[in-house]
Design an enzyme around this catalytic site. Structure first.
Site, PDB file in Angstrom:
ATOM      1  N   ARG A  24       0.823  -1.217   0.000  1.00 24.50           N
ATOM      2  CA  ARG A  24       0.000   0.000   0.000  1.00 24.50           C
ATOM      3  C   ARG A  24       0.851   1.257   0.000  1.00 24.50           C
ATOM      4  O   ARG A  24       2.050   1.220   0.319  1.00 24.50           O
ATOM      5  CB  ARG A  24      -0.924   0.010   1.216  1.00 24.50           C
ATOM      6  CG  ARG A  24      -0.194   0.244   2.525  1.00 24.50           C
ATOM      7  CD  ARG A  24      -1.068  -0.018   3.721  1.00 24.50           C
ATOM      8  NE  ARG A  24      -0.537   0.572   4.925  1.00 24.50           N
ATOM      9  CZ  ARG A  24      -1.048   1.641   5.542  1.00 24.50           C
ATOM     10  NH1 ARG A  24      -2.097   2.258   5.053  1.00 24.50           N
ATOM     11  NH2 ARG A  24      -0.522   2.098   6.660  1.00 24.50           N
ATOM     12  N   LYS A 160      15.579   0.181   7.075  1.00 23.30           N
ATOM     13  CA  LYS A 160      14.662  -0.891   6.676  1.00 23.30           C
ATOM     14  C   LYS A 160      14.181  -0.550   5.271  1.00 23.30           C
ATOM     15  O   LYS A 160      13.459   0.437   5.064  1.00 23.30           O
ATOM     16  CB  LYS A 160      13.507  -0.954   7.681  1.00 23.30           C
ATOM     17  CG  LYS A 160      12.369  -1.853   7.242  1.00 23.30           C
ATOM     18  CD  LYS A 160      11.628  -2.367   8.447  1.00 23.30           C
ATOM     19  CE  LYS A 160      10.185  -2.692   8.129  1.00 23.30           C
ATOM     20  NZ  LYS A 160       9.565  -3.551   9.121  1.00 23.30           N
ATOM     21  N   LYS A 162      12.197  -1.081   1.862  1.00 26.63           N
ATOM     22  CA  LYS A 162      10.997  -1.722   1.323  1.00 26.63           C
ATOM     23  C   LYS A 162      11.254  -2.181  -0.113  1.00 26.63           C
ATOM     24  O   LYS A 162      11.746  -1.410  -0.950  1.00 26.63           O
ATOM     25  CB  LYS A 162       9.821  -0.735   1.340  1.00 26.63           C
ATOM     26  CG  LYS A 162       9.377  -0.366   2.728  1.00 26.63           C
ATOM     27  CD  LYS A 162       8.724  -1.544   3.430  1.00 26.63           C
ATOM     28  CE  LYS A 162       8.151  -1.155   4.776  1.00 26.63           C
ATOM     29  NZ  LYS A 162       7.555  -2.281   5.495  1.00 26.63           N
ATOM     30  N   ASP A 190      12.464  -5.552   3.748  1.00 28.99           N
ATOM     31  CA  ASP A 190      11.072  -5.965   3.979  1.00 28.99           C
ATOM     32  C   ASP A 190      10.335  -6.069   2.644  1.00 28.99           C
ATOM     33  O   ASP A 190      10.051  -5.050   2.002  1.00 28.99           O
ATOM     34  CB  ASP A 190      10.367  -4.958   4.895  1.00 28.99           C
ATOM     35  CG  ASP A 190       9.005  -5.476   5.369  1.00 28.99           C
ATOM     36  OD1 ASP A 190       8.602  -6.575   4.931  1.00 28.99           O
ATOM     37  OD2 ASP A 190       8.361  -4.778   6.171  1.00 28.99           O
ATOM     38  N   GLU A 218      12.466  -9.656   5.753  1.00 27.04           N
ATOM     39  CA  GLU A 218      11.175  -9.695   6.446  1.00 27.04           C
ATOM     40  C   GLU A 218      10.058 -10.093   5.470  1.00 27.04           C
ATOM     41  O   GLU A 218       9.951  -9.543   4.377  1.00 27.04           O
ATOM     42  CB  GLU A 218      10.928  -8.294   7.020  1.00 27.04           C
ATOM     43  CG  GLU A 218       9.819  -8.203   8.017  1.00 27.04           C
ATOM     44  CD  GLU A 218       9.774  -6.807   8.658  1.00 27.04           C
ATOM     45  OE1 GLU A 218      10.842  -6.164   8.822  1.00 27.04           O
ATOM     46  OE2 GLU A 218       8.667  -6.366   8.977  1.00 27.04           O
ATOM     47  N   ASP A 243       6.545 -11.527   9.617  1.00 22.87           N
ATOM     48  CA  ASP A 243       5.811 -10.344  10.090  1.00 22.87           C
ATOM     49  C   ASP A 243       4.308 -10.608   9.939  1.00 22.87           C
ATOM     50  O   ASP A 243       3.647 -11.062  10.879  1.00 22.87           O
ATOM     51  CB  ASP A 243       6.255  -9.091   9.309  1.00 22.87           C
ATOM     52  CG  ASP A 243       5.488  -7.844   9.718  1.00 22.87           C
ATOM     53  OD1 ASP A 243       4.691  -7.910  10.666  1.00 22.87           O
ATOM     54  OD2 ASP A 243       5.669  -6.776   9.096  1.00 22.87           O
ATOM     55  N   LYS A 267       3.791  -6.680  16.380  1.00 24.73           N
ATOM     56  CA  LYS A 267       3.189  -5.328  16.322  1.00 24.73           C
ATOM     57  C   LYS A 267       1.885  -5.351  17.111  1.00 24.73           C
ATOM     58  O   LYS A 267       1.084  -6.275  16.951  1.00 24.73           O
ATOM     59  CB  LYS A 267       2.858  -4.948  14.879  1.00 24.73           C
ATOM     60  CG  LYS A 267       4.036  -4.813  13.948  1.00 24.73           C
ATOM     61  CD  LYS A 267       3.534  -4.508  12.538  1.00 24.73           C
ATOM     62  CE  LYS A 267       4.662  -4.486  11.538  1.00 24.73           C
ATOM     63  NZ  LYS A 267       4.194  -4.776  10.180  1.00 24.73           N
ATOM     64  N   CYS A 295       5.834  -1.612  13.993  1.00 18.05           N
ATOM     65  CA  CYS A 295       4.592  -0.822  14.038  1.00 18.05           C
ATOM     66  C   CYS A 295       4.017  -0.717  12.637  1.00 18.05           C
ATOM     67  O   CYS A 295       4.717  -0.948  11.660  1.00 18.05           O
ATOM     68  CB  CYS A 295       4.868   0.585  14.585  1.00 18.05           C
ATOM     69  SG  CYS A 295       6.046   1.537  13.606  1.00 18.05           S
ATOM     70  N   ASP A 320      11.743  -1.475  15.346  1.00 22.11           N
ATOM     71  CA  ASP A 320      11.343  -0.789  14.102  1.00 22.11           C
ATOM     72  C   ASP A 320      10.106   0.047  14.437  1.00 22.11           C
ATOM     73  O   ASP A 320       8.983  -0.330  14.147  1.00 22.11           O
ATOM     74  CB  ASP A 320      11.045  -1.838  13.016  1.00 22.11           C
ATOM     75  CG  ASP A 320      10.410  -1.231  11.775  1.00 22.11           C
ATOM     76  OD1 ASP A 320      10.768  -0.095  11.429  1.00 22.11           O
ATOM     77  OD2 ASP A 320       9.559  -1.897  11.150  1.00 22.11           O
ATOM     78  N   ASP A 322       9.534   3.511  13.731  1.00 21.47           N
ATOM     79  CA  ASP A 322       9.826   4.828  13.145  1.00 21.47           C
ATOM     80  C   ASP A 322       8.594   5.635  12.766  1.00 21.47           C
ATOM     81  O   ASP A 322       8.721   6.787  12.352  1.00 21.47           O
ATOM     82  CB  ASP A 322      10.745   4.680  11.927  1.00 21.47           C
ATOM     83  CG  ASP A 322      10.167   3.790  10.831  1.00 21.47           C
ATOM     84  OD1 ASP A 322       9.384   2.876  11.159  1.00 21.47           O
ATOM     85  OD2 ASP A 322      10.491   4.009   9.648  1.00 21.47           O
TER      86      ASP A 322
HETATM   87  C1  LIG Z   1       6.489   1.680   9.820  1.00 26.14           C
HETATM   88  C2  LIG Z   1       7.307   0.420   9.928  1.00 26.14           C
HETATM   89  N1  LIG Z   1       8.685   0.725   9.810  1.00 26.14           N
HETATM   90  C3  LIG Z   1       6.929  -0.546   8.838  1.00 26.14           C
HETATM   91  O1  LIG Z   1       7.624  -0.621   7.870  1.00 26.14           O
HETATM   92  N2  LIG Z   1       5.834  -1.268   9.018  1.00 26.14           N
HETATM   93  C4  LIG Z   1       5.366  -2.094   7.951  1.00 26.14           C
HETATM   94  C5  LIG Z   1       3.888  -1.968   7.736  1.00 26.14           C
HETATM   95  C6  LIG Z   1       3.431  -0.554   7.747  1.00 26.14           C
HETATM   96  C7  LIG Z   1       2.067  -0.256   7.182  1.00 26.14           C
HETATM   97  O2  LIG Z   1       1.710  -0.757   6.120  1.00 26.14           O
HETATM   98  O3  LIG Z   1       1.396   0.589   7.807  1.00 26.14           O
HETATM   99  C8  LIG Z   1       5.876  -3.501   8.033  1.00 26.14           C
HETATM  100  O4  LIG Z   1       6.770  -3.815   8.815  1.00 26.14           O
HETATM  101  O5  LIG Z   1       5.434  -4.324   7.260  1.00 26.14           O
HETATM  102 MG   LIG Z   2       7.049  -5.853   7.745  1.00 22.96          MG
END
Ligand SMILES: C[C@H](N)C(=O)N[C@H](CCC(=O)O)C(=O)O
Ligand SMILES: [Mg+2]
Length: 356
Positions: A24, A160, A162, A190, A218, A243, A267, A295, A320, A322
């Site tokens: 998303r 981290k 993405k 991740d 992750e 996760d 989380k 989170c 994690d 942030d």
């Molecule tokens: C905010 C945190 N660092 C993060 O990356 N969380 C994501 C999911 C966040 C979301 O979609 O609101 C995770 O670890 O997958």
């Molecule tokens: Mg994750």
């Protein structure tokens, strides 16, 4: 001390920049703040965030379940029966974890205030500081390099990253970041469920042969695919973190029994409860699996609650948290200073989200 009132308030907070994952893109967050009141007037605050695409919780859904089911289930109960109250909330309905988390956090905040201790002491903690990471949104490689350099300049040594929407591009993304930052920065990758098990093995193998400084990968595969997670874990050397596959203590037991992951990301918005989060950390500890506290893109209040648990539980080894650093909301600047999180020794969570 009886719980005599429970109220809800909604809040929309914009982000400083879009937060993008394989699942998303978020430009703002919509949170629901729960305020509970005890018969002596002590209040407790908690919050939950709407992430329809991750946990399934929507703002209207959270509001309904809290008002129709969860509030009636705990009103009139004694706050000191915290474990029983948590069990009542957890078994009131299936899912709705963000709504449940908002109430769980509020109960713990009030309970800690009643005992006049910071929340982390309820979980057996003494230290009050943590090292945080910074997330780099899923974008074109150049933009990700730019964001990564900026984060390092701000003092972050753990990033981290993405990935997960295109394995070949993902490789380019990590290569580009590595070319600019080298070996001094720890990379957490991740994929947010974005790869198939076979794609994951191929790309992680490539990461390994290029010697990138990757701490873990992750959630490489879809959340339901425990066999895929195990399949990947058995074929790569970089540690695999679960996760989205782990919401509950039962999920954690499944990971342990199947030997499906090396690490678990906990989380509160997934567990629906501080106590359930604690259980996951303890199950994992018993099985020799270290945990990270993570989170959603969520409010500072619920992230602070997670930080209280993290400083207390010996098996929460990585952080994690942030999200507060992404929000146009400076109410918690004193707690979150770049890569440092520092909790104050004041009763409860130490944060009032709304004027009283
Ligand atoms: C905010 C945190 N660092 C993060 O990356 N969380 C994501 C999911 C966040 C979301 O979609 O609101 C995770 O670890 O997958
Ligand atoms: Mg994750």
């Amino acid at each position: 001390m009886k719980i005599v009132d429970a109220q809800i308030q909604t809040e929309r907070t914009s982000l400083k920049r879009p937060f993008k994952t394989a699942v998303r893109t978020a430009f703002d967050i919509q949170s629901l703040i729960v305020k509970i009141t005890l018969e002596n007037g002590i209040t407790g605050y908690g919050s939950g965030v709407a992430t329809e695409k991750v946990t399934g919780d929507s703002l209207s859904g959270m509001k309904n379940i809290l008002e129709q089911l969860l509030f009636p289930s705990i009103l009139g109960k004694e706050i000191e029966n915290i474990a029983e109250n948590e069990m009542i909330i957890q078994t009131s309905c299936i899912g709705n974890t963000s709504a449940k988390a908002a109430l769980s956090i509020a109960l713990y905040d009030a309970y800690a205030k009643l005992l006049k201790v910071p929340l982390f002491q309820i979980f057996g903690g003494r230290t009050n500081s943590l090292i945080n990471d910074m997330t780099i949104s899923l974008n074109e490689p150049d933009e990700m390099v730019h964001d990564a350099i900026k984060a390092v300049e701000q003092g972050f040594s753990i990033l981290k990253i993405k990935v997960g929407n295109d394995p070949q591009k993902d490789l380019e993304r990590i290569q580009a970041i590595y070319d600019h930052l080298g070996d001094n920065i720890v990379l957490r990758i991740d994929a947010n469920q974005g790869w198939s098990a076979k794609e994951a093995i191929k790309i992680i193998g490539e990461f390994e042969s290029r010697n990138f400084p990757i701490e873990f990968i992750e959630q490489p595969v879809p959340q339901w695919d425990f066999d895929g997670l195990k399949f990947v874990r058995e074929r790569v050397n970089i540690p695999i973190m679960a996760d989205e596959s782990v919401y509950s203590a039962k999920d954690a037991i499944k990971i342990v029994n199947k030997k499906a992951a090396d690490l678990i990301n906990i989380k509160l918005m997934k567990t629906g409860s501080l106590l359930e989060a604690c259980k996951i950390a303890s199950i994992a500890e018993t099985a020799g699996i270290p945990c990270m506290i993570g989170c959603m893109m969520e409010s500072s209040l619920s992230v602070l609650a997670a930080a209280h648990l993290a400083v207390a539980h010996p098996n929460i080894k990585k952080v994690d948290l942030d999200s507060p650093l992404w929000l146009n909301d400076h109410k918690v600047d004193r707690y979150f200073r770049n890569s440092q999180i520092h909790l104050e020794e004041i009763p409860g969570i130490g944060f009032h989200p709304v004027s009283q």
